[in-house]
Design an enzyme around this catalytic site. Structure first.
Site, mmCIF file in Angstrom:
data_model
loop_
_atom_site.group_PDB
_atom_site.id
_atom_site.type_symbol
_atom_site.label_atom_id
_atom_site.label_comp_id
_atom_site.label_asym_id
_atom_site.label_seq_id
_atom_site.Cartn_x
_atom_site.Cartn_y
_atom_site.Cartn_z
ATOM 1 N N HIS A 497 -22.139 65.285 -27.326
ATOM 2 C CA HIS A 497 -21.437 64.011 -27.203
ATOM 3 C C HIS A 497 -22.291 62.931 -26.520
ATOM 4 O O HIS A 497 -21.901 61.753 -26.494
ATOM 5 C CB HIS A 497 -20.129 64.194 -26.438
ATOM 6 C CG HIS A 497 -18.997 63.384 -26.996
ATOM 7 N ND1 HIS A 497 -19.179 62.160 -27.598
ATOM 8 C CD2 HIS A 497 -17.658 63.617 -27.039
ATOM 9 C CE1 HIS A 497 -18.012 61.665 -27.990
ATOM 10 N NE2 HIS A 497 -17.073 62.538 -27.667
ATOM 11 N N ASP A 501 -21.242 60.311 -31.384
ATOM 12 C CA ASP A 501 -19.871 59.889 -31.091
ATOM 13 C C ASP A 501 -18.896 60.599 -32.021
ATOM 14 O O ASP A 501 -19.274 61.107 -33.083
ATOM 15 C CB ASP A 501 -19.728 58.375 -31.280
ATOM 16 C CG ASP A 501 -20.486 57.594 -30.216
ATOM 17 O OD1 ASP A 501 -20.636 58.119 -29.093
ATOM 18 O OD2 ASP A 501 -20.933 56.479 -30.519
#
Length: 524
Positions: A497, A501
């Protein structure tokens, strides 16, 4: 004229290497560029060629030993040069002298712990395929070792008799450590006598002297056993002369000495019971008959554990799960699998379909084929596709290099060949490193889907779930709904992450779903 042969550097971060096998022996004629020895790293095993034509005059580092790069491991001389040969005999030994077999008889050839990768500095022997006294042929598998990337069978550097095993199964040693010795021929009568005299004799013990045996015990001559067996015997004060050897030529195996030890424990328990006051049956407490077993991690398992923990600590993991209708591909495969295998020699599985769709989609969303290194996102030029392969002893990830340049058949063939090489312990180090995106088929065992851990430093990994038929609601162009039986499969994308995204992950998975559900590529 003589030329030094050095340990090569197999990568930027590699500072040492392990010679796993000598392909030539001292005195052998060797041609220029002819493979001279094999080395091992955590990434690949490689054959190192001779720098010149001539005679292998000297071997300075035995198979199994690990040395720094640029260390002289051998010398190749002109064909008229002198050759360093092993000593032909050893001095007489006093009775009870405990020295390695290789020192007691002719020196033989030392077998060393090879280096199985650039960053590997030690190895674990998981299993000996031969025992002391066994004959082994050149290139015949001698023992197995384990690394974080792959388990491998290490072949004998020459034909002969295994005269000494210095490192027991389960032990971890530095690369280039001598783990065994192979003599050039069977021991002579004088050598056998020397070995018998040199065999350590444990002091007698009253309980041990009355132990029952399951077969004829050693009645003289050479006691054949491994260092591990001798260590167990020493720690438990067992006279190996009283242990029945069930191995080849009466060899005492680990199981033999443990069985003998168990018999001793049973005898001691029986003697203690007979001497103790009798307790009524109703007052006796039941005890478990089988104790819990504590098994140390294999080297591969330990390193996998370490890498998994590191990955979770490095990357904030997130996951996205999509359900894909694979009916079109299922029907295409069923229709063509027999002809595909007949024409190509490769079995048609679902993996090349998925791999091809993934590669196509990665080219559209390159952030999924990237790595975050030193604060910068590295977008990889090529797709090096890792395919996780489950083994009985662990997990390995062979890599299809430059997957974007391969046809469907090329992908199918590469995946099948790499998986087979992984299962047969024949992978080269380069074939198990350098991946930029990984596929892992967790559904092969029947699970719906798995939430995979990233293969660092990759930005993403795709877990393939189980394929099964389900009732599905289908809507036609006019909006009419019908229920049909379709072949459905879950796919779970794990991603870093920090780099990827949720929107990027969703777009990638949606495009992959479309590519699979509307498959229109030629497969032959």
């Amino acid at each position: 004229m003589a030329t030094d042969v050095i340990m090569p550097q197999m990568g930027e971060s590699i500072f040492e290497g392990t010679i796993t096998k000598w392909l030539k022996q001292a005195g052998d004629v060797v041609e220029k560029d002819e493979p001279l020895f094999e080395i091992s790293t955590d990434k690949v095993d490689a054959e190192i060629p001779s720098p010149m034509a001539g005679v292998l005059a000297e071997i300075r580092v035995a198979a199994g030993e690990t040395v720094q790069v640029n260390t002289v491991v051998a010398v190749v001389a002109d064909r008229g040069g002198a050759v360093t040969k092993p000593a032909e005999a050893a001095p007489a030994l006093a009775q009870g002298t405990a020295v390695p077999v290789a020192s007691q008889v002719s020196k033989g050839t030392e077998v060393v712990m090879p280096q199985m990768g650039e960053s590997i500095v030690e190895g674990t022997i998981t299993k000996w395929l031969k025992e002391v006294g066994d004959r082994v042929e050149k290139d015949e598998p001698l023992f197995e070792i384990s690394t974080d990337k792959v388990d491998a069978e290490i072949p004998a550097p020459e034909a002969g008799i295994v005269t000494d095993i210095r490192v027991g199964a389960g032990e971890t040693v530095q690369v280039n450590t001598v783990v065994a010795v192979i003599g050039g021929a069977a021991p002579t009568a004088i050598e056998v006598e020397a070995l018998a005299l040199a065999a350590p004799v444990a002091p007698p013990e009253s309980v041990e002297s009355s132990l029952p045996v399951v077969a004829a015990v050693n009645t003289g001559g050479r006691l054949r056993s491994s260092p591990l067996v001798r260590k167990i015997a020493l720690e438990n004060r067992i006279d190996l002369a009283r242990v029945a050897g069930t191995g080849s030529a009466g060899r005492i195996t680990k199981e033999d000495v443990l069985r003998h030890l168990s018999q001793g424990d049973n005898l001691r328990a029986a003697q203690a019971a007979s001497a103790a006051p009798q307790v009524p049956p109703q007052a006796q407490l039941s005890t478990p008959q089988v104790l819990g077993q504590v098994v140390p991690l294999t080297k591969m398992r330990a390193i996998i554990a370490q890498r998994m923990v590191e990955s979770k600590q490095i990357s904030p993991h997130a996951h996205s799960v999509y359900k894909v209708d694979m009916t079109r591909i299922v029907r295409l495969r069923e229709k063509n699998k027999a002809r595909f295998e007949q024409n190509t020699g490769v079995k048609l599985t679902y993996m090349p379909f998925i791999a091809a769709a993934v590669v196509e989609t990665l080219r559209k969303f390159p952030v999924l084929n990237s790595s975050l290194i030193d604060g910068s996102i590295h977008y990889h030029r090529n797709v090096h596709l890792g395919i996780a392969v489950a083994l009985q002893w662990g997990l390995i990830v062979p890599v299809v290099k430059q997957a974007e340049d391969r046809s469907f058949l090329g992908l199918a063939r590469s995946i099948a060949e790499l998986a087979e090489r992984a299962r047969s312990k024949k992978l080269l180090p380069d074939e198990a490193s350098g991946s930029t995106f990984t596929l892992t088929n967790s559904g092969v065992f029947g699970g719906e889907f798995g939430t995979p851990i990233l293969n660092q430093p990759e930005a993403a990994i795709l877990a393939i779930g189980g394929l099964r038929k389900e009732p599905v609601v289908l809507t036609d162009a006019e909006g009419n709904d019908t229920i049909a039986i379709r072949s459905m499969q879950y796919f779970c994308l794990g991603f870093d992450h920090r780099t990827v995204d949720g929107a990027d992950a969703g777009k990638f998975m949606a495009a992959l779903k479309t590519a699979l559900e509307s498959w229109d590529r030629e497969i032959m």
